[in-house]
Design an enzyme around this catalytic site. Structure first.
Site, short mmCIF file in Angstrom:
data_model
loop_
_atom_site.label_atom_id
_atom_site.label_comp_id
_atom_site.label_asym_id
_atom_site.label_seq_id
_atom_site.Cartn_x
_atom_site.Cartn_y
_atom_site.Cartn_z
N HIS A 181 29.47 17.36 -5.93
CA HIS A 181 30.80 18.22 -5.83
C HIS A 181 31.24 18.88 -6.79
O HIS A 181 31.47 18.63 -8.03
CB HIS A 181 31.88 17.02 -5.20
CG HIS A 181 32.79 17.59 -4.29
ND1 HIS A 181 34.01 18.26 -5.02
CD2 HIS A 181 32.74 17.75 -3.09
CE1 HIS A 181 34.85 18.64 -3.93
NE2 HIS A 181 33.92 18.54 -2.88
N PRO A 182 31.93 20.12 -6.59
CA PRO A 182 32.32 21.05 -7.74
C PRO A 182 33.38 21.07 -8.23
O PRO A 182 34.00 21.59 -8.84
CB PRO A 182 31.69 22.25 -7.29
CG PRO A 182 32.01 22.34 -5.59
CD PRO A 182 31.91 20.77 -5.46
N CYS A 183 34.44 19.96 -7.65
CA CYS A 183 35.85 20.03 -8.12
C CYS A 183 36.08 20.15 -9.64
O CYS A 183 37.02 20.24 -10.01
CB CYS A 183 36.28 18.99 -7.32
SG CYS A 183 35.95 17.30 -7.48
N GLY A 184 35.16 19.61 -10.48
CA GLY A 184 35.46 19.38 -11.67
C GLY A 184 34.76 20.27 -12.69
O GLY A 184 34.94 20.23 -13.85
#
Lengths: 235, 708
Positions: A181-184
């Site tokens: 997941h790219p959220c960070g």
């Protein structure tokens, strides 16, 4: 172009990339990879087939590394895929001709892995998508994939709230793939280039973006980045 | 390492690999274009030379192996870029419409037909022109599009030499060739593989001249090779990795060589690569001896080739429900959303509590529809809706689960229509609808209806017992009485939402007066008869009030003799969504509070600080006004004379059961007498309440949050 560069110098970089920057970064990355990685398949650019109302951007697409094989040792070859198949559909001995010219071999079970690096327009960062399947094409469930991941991968994923694996629709192939997941991503990319606003000049960030990004992401899925590629960052 | 002379030449079987994308596209094709048409479908398979020393390459089917839906179905699309890794070979697919049909296919006949095509191409010379014909294959399948599972079986027809060919020797190419020859051949092969016109030609000739120069040529150049060649090799892309066996494509190649050019001794090259480049160490060179009789090529040879499944001659099966079943995909997407919330913002989010809580919604109107949707958004899966009404034409605008279709033909029952609507939104929801009226005090029943009313009471009681949380979302005050009592008796989480014209109340009921849900202990019996007003709950804390605790009148018939606009639902439309959302958020907060329904009521304040619970405060009552765009939190304690939850009433219920309920329904002053409210009335001359039921003035002064 000049104005854009000077703006970049002034404003602190937020860790993200534009779509066209991603294309440049991807080219730089795959070219370096080939140079330093003689023993692994190359990353190939796959142009996208998504339709745009305006003329299609030649630069739209993703990086693809397919066919990484993980050979399972014989102890691991469980019949988790056991199909209880009744002999309703077999061929009796009399029907097919006796053929001694066919070699009877039991091959090792192999897990195949495909990796794609896809740009995310909403997060403005690259995202690693991957999937795994047996030699005959049967996809592996995540529980099986986890067994293949290196030990430190689980550690990274549980410690860092930035890194976790989810299953989502691949933006171009319209099938569920696993992804990190790219959220960070933008946060830790900022940290990697920390303090070096001078690096923003001359597109240095773009050229080395994917190398730096991959040096972190690759660890989660067990893909190593050769030292030579990393050293180009310090120049 | 060379083999003994005269040993039988054994070929490694071709292996199949079907990418998920093939089945996806085939399913789509079947559903949208082919329908029940089960005529054979031409498809393309792909293979490439082995490129890994330990893993063989497979004959692969991808999405592009099938024709696209839009184009003419007899055309097969060209493979996409990168065709050095995807040499296309023709194939044919027989897909049956039933699993019985699949098992009943005459496999030997089908195999013979495909083998005959190969033989025909050899005899006519077509195979020399287009050599990929030599690797033609057959696929039979049954696609179960309800379960998303696919049964299939490949056959790679191979023409048998009779007697079979013998192997004279077989060794790595680097050992058979001289160093100079090997280098020259590598270069030539790499060029061949890099040229678009030859990259995907899987059979070729290699000539090596006396100066160690190697040339790679097409099969049709055979005659030209005769003159200048010092050594001739028959080369082919070998998908197999084994060091002692050539791959399957050699079989038909030998058949071609024998039939077309009558050779008895054949030097062949199993071309294999390593990481994209020709590798003479992995590639093998061998010599085969063909000893077929003169007349062998006059008749079609026998053929073999059905793929084995783990050593057995049975079909394969693949299940793709996980990635193709839309319901499963919806569930995993919904779960992902909630998990993201937990990972990113709220680590203490209790997702399993949310997915296991059983919610009972009394009322499937404006409030009920919105509450149901909000619950699903929080991951609640078990929802029961109770309503005895039908969907009316004005409903779909404000009641978000209904559409015009639900209003037709007199209107569907709301409870039923709501459940169907929820399932359309999220198929994995476990929703149930109950068409039932809630018995109400002040609405007397005659003796014929009595039994059915008692049935409804029992049914309601059972429903409440079977759920964890109850939402009171009906449109009258008195319909909330019985549920409140039953919930107080069993300490269920009870949440009330009530609307005025432009104001709302959302509150959670406090715990009931008894520590056990059922069972009647002597203690409480004695204390109630001693007239001690028990205001403490099972934990000894001051109980929070229920919806009726603030009342000074018992719930009576509020619906008759009212003017139209007071009877119908006339509220500002924005009110119901706001109140419904708050009701659901209140439930989630209760579920996350360690004390649950026993938690004290918090009041919001302006102090910015960390609240005790991660989700924030847990209020008792929220009263809001749209006229002011304002909202406030209040705390109200239980009243010892409450007609719904005080211990007097509950003890009476526990004592007399349904008989008590019936009396309350039929005699509206019964409750007041029982709780002593009547006495309270008489003694408090300051109150000037109007007992006259015919009064239709703004009933009860400032009772703003009561109706609807």
């Amino acid at each position: 172009m000049d104005q854009k560069e000077s703006v970049r110098d002034i404003t602190p970089w937020d860790g993200t990339l534009s779509s066209s920057d991603f294309f440049s970064a991807a080219c730089a990355f795959s070219e370096k990879w080939k140079r330093f990685n003689a023993f692994v398949p190359p990353w190939l650019w796959v142009p996208s087939r998504k339709h745009h109302l305006l003329s299609s951007h030649k630069e739209e697409g993703y990086l693809s590394l397919e066919g990484m094989c993980l050979i399972k040792s014989s102890e691991e070859q469980e019949s988790c895929r056991s199909q209880t198949w009744k002999e309703e559909s077999s061929i009796s001995q009399e029907e097919e001709a006796v053929d001694n010219a066919t070699l009877v071999c039991i091959c090792d079970e192999v897990n195949h892995y495909d990796f794609h690096i896809v740009y995310s327009p909403s997060y403005r960062v690259p995202v690693l998508y991957f999937r795994s399947y047996h030699s005959d094409g049967q996809p592996l469930p995540f529980g099986e994939i986890e067994k293949d991941l290196p030990d430190h991968s689980a550690k990274i994923r549980s410690e860092s709230k930035w890194t976790f694996i989810t299953q989502e629709e691949h933006p171009y192939l319209n099938r569920p793939w696993y992804k990190l997941h790219p959220c960070g991503t933008s946060e830790w990319m900022k940290l990697l280039f920390h303090g070096d606003t001078a690096l923003n000049k001359n597109g240095f960030v773009i050229e080395h973006y994917l190398v730096s990004w991959f040096s972190v992401i690759g660890q989660v899925v067990g893909l190593k980045i050769p030292l030579g590629m990393l050293e180009t960052l310090s120049c | 390492m060379s083999r003994k002379e005269g040993a039988l030449l054994q070929f490694a079987p071709m292996q199949s690999s079907v990418d998920e994308g093939f089945w996806h596209r085939f399913s789509s094709l079947k559903l949208n274009k082919l329908g029940i048409d089960d005529s054979p479908l031409p498809i393309i398979g792909f293979y490439a030379p082995c490129s890994h020393s330990q893993v063989s390459n497979h004959l692969t089917l991808l999405a592009e192996s099938l024709p696209s839906e839009s184009s003419d179905s007899s055309l097969v699309p060209e493979p996409s870029s990168g065709n050095r890794n995807k040499c296309s070979v023709p194939g044919i697919l027989y897909n049956t419409n039933t699993v019985e049909g699949f098992h009943a296919l005459d496999k030997m006949k089908l195999l013979k037909e495909e083998a005959a095509k190969i033989w025909n191409d050899i005899v006519t010379g077509k195979a020399v022109e287009d050599c990929s014909m030599l690797s033609r294959f057959l696929l039979i399948s049954f696609a179960d599009l309800k379960k998303w599972s696919f049964h299939y079986w490949f056959a790679f027809p191979a023409l048998m030499l009779d007697p079979p060919a013998a192997l004279v020797n077989l060794r790595p190419a680097s050992q058979w060739l001289s160093a100079a020859e090997a280098e020259s051949l590598s270069t030539a092969c790499n060029e061949w593989r890099n040229s678009k016109s030859t990259a995907d030609v899987p059979f070729f000739l290699v000539t090596i001249d006396p100066q160690s120069r190697a040339t790679v040529r097409l099969l049709k150049d055979w005659d030209a090779c005769q003159s200048d060649a010092h050594k001739i090799l028959f080369g082919f892309y070998d998908p197999c990795h084994l060091p002692n066996n050539p791959g399957w494509p050699l079989r038909n190649f030998l058949a071609l060589i024998s039939a077309k050019w009558n050779l008895k001794s054949v030097q062949f090259l199993c071309y294999r690569e390593n990481r994209g480049f020709a590798d003479m160490g992995l590639s093998l060179v061998g010599e085969a001896l063909i000893t077929v009789s003169e007349g062998w090529k006059n008749t079609m040879p026998n053929a073999v080739g059905w793929e084995l499944n783990k050593g057995r001659k049975v079909p394969r099966c693949i299940s793709l429900a996980q990635s193709m079943d839309p319901t499963r995909l919806a569930v995993s997407a919904a779960d992902l959303n909630l998990k993201l919330m937990r990972w990113r913002a709220l680590p203490s989010l209790n997702l399993s509590a949310l997915s296991s809580v059983k919610c009972l919604l009394l009322g499937a109107g404006t409030l009920g529809c919105q509450v149901a949707r909000m619950l699903m958004a929080w991951g609640v899966r078990k929802i029961t809706l109770v309503d005895n009404g039908k969907v009316a034409m004005s409903n779909p605008l404000r009641q978000s689960l209904y559409t015009l279709d639900d209003c037709l033909n007199g209107g569907s029952f709301k409870a039923t229509a709501a459940v169907e609507s929820l399932k359309r939104i999220f198929p994995a929801v476990e929703a149930e609808g109950v068409v039932m009226a809630i018995p109400m005090p002040g609405h007397p029943v005659n003796s014929q209806e009595q039994e059915s009313v008692l049935d409804d009471c029992r049914r309601l009681s059972d429903l409440i017992d079977a759920h964890d949380s109850v939402f009171l979302l009906t449109d009258t005050r008195e319909s909330r009485w019985l549920p409140t009592l039953l919930c107080a008796n069993t300490n269920k989480i009870t949440i009330t939402a009530a609307l005025g014209f432009d104001s709302f109340l959302v509150m959670r009921h406090g715990a009931g007066p008894f520590s056990h849900a059922h069972g009647f202990n002597a203690e409480t019996a004695i204390s109630s008869s001693a007239d001690v007003h028990k205001i403490k709950d099972a934990k000894g804390k001051h109980r929070l009030g229920c919806y009726f605790c603030n009342d000074v009148v018992a719930p009576t018939d509020s619906t008759s003799n009212r003017t139209l606009d007071q009877q119908c639902t006339v509220t500002r439309p924005g009110l119901a969504p706001i109140a419904s959302a708050l009701a659901v958020e209140l439930l989630v907060s209760i579920l996350h509070h360690p004390e649950g329904i026993f938690a004290e009521g918090d009041i919001s304040n302006n102090v910015i600080g960390t609240s005790e619970q991660p989700l924030g405060i847990l209020p008792h009552q929220i009263r809001g006004s749209l006229a002011q765009f304002s909202q406030m939190t209040l705390v109200g304690y239980s009243s010892p004379s409450c007609t719904a939850c005080c211990d007097t009433v509950l003890s009476e219920y526990r004592n007399k059961g349904m008989e008590f309920i019936l009396q309350a329904i039929n005699h509206p002053t019964y409750l007041e007498d029982l709780t002593g409210l009547t006495e309270l009335m008489k003694s408090a001359s300051a109150f000037s309440l109007d007992w006259d039921k015919d009064d239709d003035g703004g009933g009860g002064g400032d009772e703003d949050c009561v109706e609807i």
